[in-house]
Each structure stands twice: as structure tokens, then as C-alpha cells.
Design an enzyme around this catalytic site. Structure first.
Site, PDB file in Angstrom:
ATOM      1  N   ASP A 109      60.028  68.088  47.654  1.00 52.03           N
ATOM      2  CA  ASP A 109      59.498  68.954  46.603  1.00 52.03           C
ATOM      3  C   ASP A 109      57.999  68.707  46.411  1.00 52.03           C
ATOM      4  OD1 ASP A 109      59.697  70.876  44.590  1.00 52.03           O
ATOM      5  OD2 ASP A 109      61.522  70.001  43.764  1.00 52.03           O
ATOM      6  N   ASP A 161      60.890  79.352  41.884  1.00 52.09           N
ATOM      7  CA  ASP A 161      62.338  79.307  41.690  1.00 52.09           C
ATOM      8  C   ASP A 161      62.911  80.625  41.176  1.00 52.09           C
ATOM      9  OD1 ASP A 161      62.013  76.690  42.358  1.00 52.09           O
ATOM     10  OD2 ASP A 161      63.042  75.878  40.613  1.00 52.09           O
TER      11      ASP A 161
END
Length: 667
Positions: free
Chosen positions: A196, A257
Site C-alpha cells: 500500500d 478505493d
């Protein structure tokens, strides 16, 4: 959970939540299991799906397909432990997901709270993870599945900056420990790692160089342990990873997202993620654009929207990574996730991405994907309007001639006709229909012989083309080389082993109209030649300045709303391919971004940018017989600022004056 607001994602900067997996390649006519690892680490299959003697360019080599599996974030956020994952593994198996091709169980954030021992090795709470992380990896493997894990590129992970469920302690990222952590993950038995970007973003790290260092660490870890560890790059599409991520790992996130934990999934966010994921020249030979973990079956989407979600991920060849709580999955959701014909489109061994091939009426979009074999396509008819509409796919838009082909509805699971020029069906408001068209006749292709560089490559029109590359690779591992087209951004291409008989892989490239194109390779195995196949539905035009001889361009293949249009040397890349819709008066790039007069400006010097198409008059343009292009809202001309002719010159609106810096040709 969200980082700080960002202009191109109002209110939120969403962090990556899709989990990493290794891939399973499913042929459209047969099932073939393939290891999905970093090129050069693990042998690819040395025989094609169909080993009969055929012409060189007909022997298509199966490439690793997009990953399929489950990840923990959507359902559990940071609240994960051995028992949570074990229950999901058991439900995963009980639901028959492995038989459908899903094979990865991926543990997302929350497993590690940021502690290390005196040697710098990661430590975990064995009250939560009895036997440590190796024990849960072993349990996943005992079910015949693969295991994935999670970390951050920075010193501190997302849970430190944006705690969700529970906070992470400082030090929950891998910066300064890339080789150490990747080796540890591999020794524990994990097959995949997702990295990430919360720490990387907070520290201002450079994504390209950072992920290259992580990719190198993965390669070193694999060499040390002998266990392939596939890398998922997850920096949310920042810095345009489609330009540089292919070859660093099998997948890279292209957008923010879809879903915030604690909220409700939105179909609008699904559509936005799909739109941002279409980068067809980057996706090929086992490298994939990642549109984010799926929200299929979660509260907030209807049954029809769940099917459309699956359709869109399949037509784009995206990783199929579901994130719902599998212990409460409904029978209907299971049937959506396990539809074998839709999965076969996603997992097609040719490994290409589907693209928009028609939008005759705003909101009625036709997407086509080139499948393995000859004359085979997948199609999604997507209706973004508020009423049911009849929609048509034309064979000519798919690169097929007006010849009979078999049309199959993949949700009805039946053939629906063998028409000669196309197929029309009703599509519900906000819904989609997914089809395959098989047995069609390919439009004439052009063959070019050579060993590395092919010049004088012709194209009937500016746009995206499919290129089959014939080669021989007698080694036991894939070989990765560089492809450059007309001086565009290079991309890495993987060439699986062929044995002693030549085979072919496919890429999609942007070409300009005419015979001045060059397709060049370096660092590749022995090439036999290339075959260039048209995709007429994607034909566009270069917008070329009369004074400068340069083209209207969007810098660095950027897709962010508000990016300035500029002049650049013409090369036919996707960032220079403009489709002019005369009825709507829109100039569209990337298939979904309109040329826009910023903030509806009407004064000299108003910036000309790209923006999501809205139908506003500031996105409407008249292409005039005298070569000028005038903005409908402002009545001003498209202008190369200050009559400059150099690369990077911004395009603006200016009072029409008849000068050559305001004249353009569309070719």
C-alpha cells in the site's frame, strides 16, 4: 477510511484495499492452470492450449491470467486474526469458489501492529495468530489455496495514519526493510504481497523508484527462498502507474478505493473505478490494471448491479478479488461470482483489455475485448441512461467483417442468434448485457517481417490496434523486453517459453493513420514478425496544429480531471487519440474524458483541460471548415498559447483571429 482530500476525488483520497494474489489462467475452451509470478522467476507453460501445427502467428501462447480470490479488508477492516481468516477459508471452500477458479486468500491490513525484534524482524501477537503467520499460511495451503499478505511502502502503514477498526503502532510499514520483509513473507509461506501507499504518500516518496526497489526486493527474496512472491503495487493510480508498473509486478492499482469501510458500496463508484481502469496499451502478457477489490454481494448494490459489476471487471480483464463476508454470502451472489462463462472472459489466455468501441448515443456504451483464437470477441452493452434502451453491437466495430458469427448471452447461458452484421437487444436502465461473438471473420490484417524494429507499419485510421508478435523462446522461463511505438512511453512485454516452435503473444498499441508508424522491441527473444489487426470501433483522430505540426496531447497519459491540454510531437498514443462526436460536438480522449473550457470560462486565456464528460456547453466544440475549432459556450477559438510551437505549449481559448496557431486538422 480515507487520507486527506484530493481535487480529483472530492472529499476523499481513498487508500488501496484490493488484496494480492497469484493468477489462474482459464482458457475460453479449456482450463489451464498457470503460475502467476514475476517474469523470469517461474517457468510459464511451454506448450500452448492447442498444440496442433498451425501458422506461426496462430499459435497463441497462454499468458498468466488476472488474479482471482478473496481479501479481508471490505468485510473486516483491521480486525483480523487467525480465527477470522480460518472461517473465511472454510466458507470459501464450502461455497465452491476454488472450483470456479478463485484460489487466493489475502490478509489485508491489521495483521501486524508495527513491532519488530532486535534484528528488525516483524513480530506478531501470537494470541491473535497462534503459531505466527506461518501457521495461517499453512492452513490456507492445506486447502489447496494460495496465501497473500499486506504491508506499506512507507515507514508507517495506513492503520497508523487512518485507523479503522483499531490503530496500528508506528513502524507498520516496510520502508528500510524491503528485502528483509519480503524474504520473511516468503519464508512464512506467503505467495503474494500487496504493498500500500499511505506511508509512501505521507513521506512524499517517488512511486516509480520506490516500487522498483520493492520489486527488486521481491526478486531477491524469491531467489533466496525459492518461493515466488508476486507483487501487487497499490498506490491508487497516483503518478500514472500504467506508464511504468508493467513488469514490476503482475498488477497495479489504477484508482482510489471503491468502498470505505463502515459505509455502503455505491454502483456509481464501481462505474468510476471501471472508467479509470482502462489503459489497454499497458495491459498484456500477464500484467494487469487493477480496478480495486470487488464489492459484489455487499449491501448497496442490486442483483442487476452485481452482474454489471462482474461484467465490467471481466471485459477489462481485471483481477477478480471479492471482499464480502463469505460466511453470509447469498446463493445469488455465489451464482454471480461463479458464472463460468463470464469468468472465462476475464481469464482469457490472450490477456488483453476490453475497450469502448462505440457510443452512438451518450450513455449507451459498447465495449469489446479481443479473445484468444480467431474471430472471437467479448462484448458488454452498458446502458448508463435512466431508461431501457435497445443497443446494438456491430461486427465492424469489433474488427470483424459482416460475416455470420455466433452470439451468446453469458447470463442467459444460451446462444441468441447468428446475425450477419451485428446484434441488437434491450438493455435495462443502468444495466448491462454481456455477450460473446465467436466464429467471426477477422478484418484483413497486415504482416511485417523482421527481428526487432518494424518501420512503415500502416493503419487505416488513427487508433488502437491489436498486434500479434511471433517469436521463439527456447528457455524455461519468460523473457521480458521493451516495446516502444512511435516514441510513445515504452512498456515491458513478457514472452513465455515456446519450445522450439514459434508462438505469439498479443499487445494493443496506438497507431497513427498512414504508413509512418514504427514498432520497436529491445531485449526480446528471436522475433519472426508481427501481424497488425484493426479495431475500427476505436478509430480516432490526431488534432494537429497547422502552425506547429504538433498534436493536442495530455501529458504523461494523465487521466485526472483538470489536466491541461498541450502541444506535443505527434505519436498516436492514447493521450493523443481524439474522437469527435459531431452530434454531441464533443472531443473525447481515453474514451471518457472530454476537452473542456475550464470552469466554463469565456475570456481570453481560459485553460483548455480534460474533464469527465458532462454534456455541458463548455465541452462542446464546432470543427469548422476553415480549420478553426470554436468552443460553443465561449465562442472563442482553440489556440496554441502565444503562438508557441514547442512541446508543452498549453492550449487555451482566445478570440478568433485567423492565425495558424488557431487552425487544426483532424486526421
Amino acid at each position: 477510511m480515507s487520507p486527506a482530500p484530493r481535487a480529483d476525488s472530492p472529499g476523499f483520497r481513498r487508500r488501496c484495499r484490493s488484496a494480492a494474489v497469484r493468477a489462474l489462467a482459464l482458457a475460453t475452451t479449456a482450463t489451464a492452470a498457470l503460475l502467476f509470478a514475476q517474469p523470469g522467476q517461474t517457468p510459464y507453460p511451454a506448450t500452448p492450449l492447442d498444440a496442433r501445427p498451425v501458422a506461426v502467428t496462430d499459435r497463441q501462447m497462454a499468458v498468466p491470467a488476472a488474479p482471482m480470490g478473496w481479501a479481508s479488508w471490505n468485510a473486516f477492516a483491521a480486525k483480523v486474526d487467525y480465527d477470522v481468516i480460518k472461517k473465511q477459508v472454510d466458507a470459501f471452500v464450502a461455497a465452491g469458489l476454488p472450483e470456479a477458479g478463485y484460489e487466493y486468500i489475502n490478509i489485508d491490513e491489521g495483521w501486524w501492529q508495527g513491532t519488530r525484534d532486535s534484528a528488525g524482524n516483524i513480530t506478531v501477537d501470537e494470541a491473535e495468530w497462534p503459531g505466527g503467520m506461518k501457521a495461517i499460511a499453512d492452513y490456507i495451503h492445506s486447502k489447496g489455496l494460495k496465501a497473500g499478505l499486506y504491508t506499506d511502502a512507507g515507514k508507517d502503514g495506513c492503520g497508523y495514519y487512518f485507523p479503522t477498526g483499531r490503530p496500528a503502532a508506528p513502524g507498520s510499514g516496510s520502508e528500510g526493510h524491503y528485502v528483509q520483509d519480503m524474504t520473511q513473507f516468503s519464508r512464512w509461506g506467503f505467495d503474494f504481497v500487496k504493498v500500500d501507499w499511505c506511508g509512501g504518500d505521507a513521506e512524499g516518496l517517488d512511486p516509480k523508484t520506490t516500487y522498483q526497489a520493492i520489486s527488486d526486493a521481491v526478486t531477491q527474496a524469491t531467489a533466496t527462498t525459492g518461493r515466488p512472491l508476486a507483487l501487487s503495487l497499490c498506490n491508487w493510480g497516483y503518478s500514472n502507474p500504467w506508464n511504468w508498473a508493467p513488469g514490476m509486478g503482475p498488477m497495479w492499482r489504477t484508482n482510489t478505493d471503491i468502498f470505505f469501510h463502515g459505509g455502503t458500496p455505491s454502483y456509481g463508484n464501481v462505474l468510476t473505478a471501471f472508467d479509470r481502469n482502462v489503459h489497454p496499451t499497458a495491459q498484456h502478457t500477464g500484467f494487469y490494471n487493477d480496478a480495486d477489490m470487488m464489492v459484489t454481494g455487499m449491501n448497496g448494490l442490486t442483483a442487476a448491479q452485481n452482474r454489471s459489476h462482474m461484467n465490467l471487471w471481466a471485459i477489462s480483464g481485471a483481477p477478480l478479488l471479492t471482499g464480502l463476508d463469505l460466511t453470509t454470502m447469498s446463493a445469488d451472489t455465489r451464482s454471480v461470482l461463479t458464472n463460468p462463462e463470464v469468468i472465462a472472459v476475464d481469464q482469457d489466455p490472450r490477456g488483453l483489455q476490453g475497450v469502448k468501441v462505440a457510443e452512438d448515443t451518450s450513455g449507451l456504451q459498447v465495449y469489446g475485448k479481443v479473445l484468444s483464437g480467431t474471430g472471437n470477441r467479448a462484448v458488454v452493452l452498458l446502458n448508463r441512461t435512466s431508461t431501457t434502451q435497445n443497443m446494438t453491437v456491430r461486427w465492424s466495430d469489433l474488427g470483424l467483417t459482416n460475416a455470420a458469427a455466433t452470439v451468446r448471452d453469458l447470463w442467459a447461458r444460451q446462444n441468441v442468434g447468428t446475425p450477419g452484421t451485428g446484434y441488437t437487444t434491450g438493455v435495462p436502465a443502468g444495466g448491462s448485457v454481456m455477450l460473446t461473438v465467436t466464429g467471426g471473420t477477422e478484418q484483413p490484417a497486415a504482416t511485417y517481417n523482421g527481428t526487432a524494429s518494424f518501420s512503415g507499419v500502416g493503419a487505416a485510421g488513427t487508433g488502437l490496434k491489436t498486434v500479434d508478435v511471433s517469436y521463439t523462446n527456447t528457455s524455461s522461463t519468460a523473457r521480458v523486453g521493451i516495446l516502444t511505438v512511435n516514441g510513445q512511453t515504452p512498456t515491458k512485454v513478457s514472452f513465455p517459453p515456446t519450445g522450439s516452435t514459434p508462438g505469439s503473444v498479443s499487445v494493443q498499441v496506438g497507431l497513427t493513420k498512414g504508413a509512418a508508424n514504427t514498432i520497436a522491441f529491445s531485449g526480446v527473444p528471436t522475433l519472426e514478425g508481427i501481424v497488425v489487426r484493426p479495431l475500427p470501433g476505436t478509430d480516432a483522430a490526431l488534432v494537429t496544429g497547422t502552425q506547429s505540426g504538433r498534436c493536442a496531447d495530455i501529458n504523461d497519459n494523465t487521466i485526472t480531471n483538470g489536466t491541461d491540454a498541450q502541444l506535443w510531437t505527434c505519436n498516436g498514443g492514447l493521450n493523443q487519440q481524439w474522437s469527435y462526436h459531431s452530434a454531441r460536438k464533443e472531443l473525447v480522449v481515453y474514451g471518457n474524458k472530454c476537452l473542456d473550457a475550464y470552469n466554463r470560462g469565456t475570456t481570453n486565456g481560459t485553460r483548455v483541460v480534460i474533464w469527465d464528460c458532462t454534456g455541458g456547453s463548455n465541452q462542446k466544440w464546432n470543427v469548422n471548415a476553415d480549420g478553426t475549432i470554436t468552443n460553443v459556450n465561449a465562442g472563442l477559438c482553440l489556440d496554441a498559447y502565444q503562438a508557441a510551437t514547442t512541446n508543452g505549449t498549453k492550449l487555451v481559448l482566445w478570440s478568433c483571429n485567423g492565425q495558424n496557431n488557431q487552425k487544426w486538422s483532424l486526421t
